[in-house]
Write a protein that holds these residues in place. Structure first.
Motif, PDB file in Angstrom:
ATOM      1  N   ASP A  12       0.805  -1.224   0.000  1.00 34.24           N
ATOM      2  CA  ASP A  12       0.000   0.000   0.000  1.00 34.24           C
ATOM      3  C   ASP A  12       0.840   1.278   0.000  1.00 34.24           C
ATOM      4  O   ASP A  12       0.347   2.325  -0.374  1.00 34.24           O
ATOM      5  CB  ASP A  12      -0.986   0.014   1.180  1.00 34.24           C
ATOM      6  CG  ASP A  12      -0.302  -0.037   2.527  1.00 34.24           C
ATOM      7  OD1 ASP A  12      -0.708   0.710   3.430  1.00 34.24           O
ATOM      8  OD2 ASP A  12       0.637  -0.843   2.689  1.00 34.24           O
TER       9      ASP A  12
ATOM     10  N   GLU B  40       3.262   3.507  -1.757  1.00 36.46           N
ATOM     11  CA  GLU B  40       3.715   3.655  -3.135  1.00 36.46           C
ATOM     12  C   GLU B  40       5.233   3.707  -3.289  1.00 36.46           C
ATOM     13  O   GLU B  40       5.785   3.037  -4.174  1.00 36.46           O
ATOM     14  CB  GLU B  40       3.053   4.888  -3.772  1.00 36.46           C
ATOM     15  CG  GLU B  40       3.210   4.970  -5.272  1.00 36.46           C
ATOM     16  CD  GLU B  40       4.480   5.667  -5.698  1.00 36.46           C
ATOM     17  OE1 GLU B  40       4.968   5.372  -6.799  1.00 36.46           O
ATOM     18  OE2 GLU B  40       4.997   6.502  -4.925  1.00 36.46           O
TER      19      GLU B  40
ATOM     20  N   ALA C 168      -1.912  -2.098  -5.149  1.00 35.12           N
ATOM     21  CA  ALA C 168      -1.846  -1.267  -3.948  1.00 35.12           C
ATOM     22  C   ALA C 168      -2.568  -1.874  -2.747  1.00 35.12           C
ATOM     23  O   ALA C 168      -2.416  -1.389  -1.631  1.00 35.12           O
ATOM     24  CB  ALA C 168      -2.402   0.120  -4.244  1.00 35.12           C
TER      25      ALA C 168
END
Length: 145
Positions: free
Chosen positions: A9, A11, A32
């Motif tokens: 999750d 980035e 994600a």
């Protein structure tokens, strides 16, 4: 080299891991969260799933459990900053574990330690329903066989 799906999750971590693994010759895709990962798996089943455990929505714990049941041929590496050591934490359905922050060499060693031919590949039709938090939800995309 292996096809790898990274589920993370955060980035910057997801992007960094993807770039490193691509440079090493792996085919890499990213998601994600757990739901996005299931969509990616439905499009193409990866050889290796590298997943964070603590994510919003569908956690890595839930994702890995679903993947183990539905896609037993996928080799799984769980990763987390909340656990230490090199052993898979109790209750985590994974083939290997990577404690975040231990360096790329440790991650590569975890990937290289994965079993290759001792699990049978996925066969047969798949239910269009996914269990999430004790409730059945309709999947967005059917599995392509």
């Amino acid at each position: 080299k292996a096809s790898i799906l990274i589920v993370e999750d955060e980035e910057p971590i997801r992007t960094s891991l993807a770039e490193i693994l691509k440079v090493l010759g792996h085919r890499v895709r990213c998601a994600a969260d757990g739901i996005a990962a299931l969509v990616e798996i439905n499009q193409e089943i990866p050889e290796i799933l590298l997943s964070d455990l603590n994510m919003p929505g569908m956690s890595g714990f839930e994702l890995l459990s679903a993947v183990r049941r539905r896609f037993p041929a996928i080799r799984v590496v769980a990763m987390s900053g909340a656990f230490a050591g090199h052993q898979v934490p109790d209750g985590v359905t994974a083939d290997a574990f990577y404690a975040k922050g231990n360096g790329v060499a440790v991650l590569l060693k975890a990937i290289e330690s994965l079993p290759f031919a001792n699990r049978q590949s996925y066969e047969g039709p798949e239910s269009p329903w996914t269990q999430r938090n004790g409730q059945a939800i309709k999947r967005a995309m059917p599995i392509q066989g």
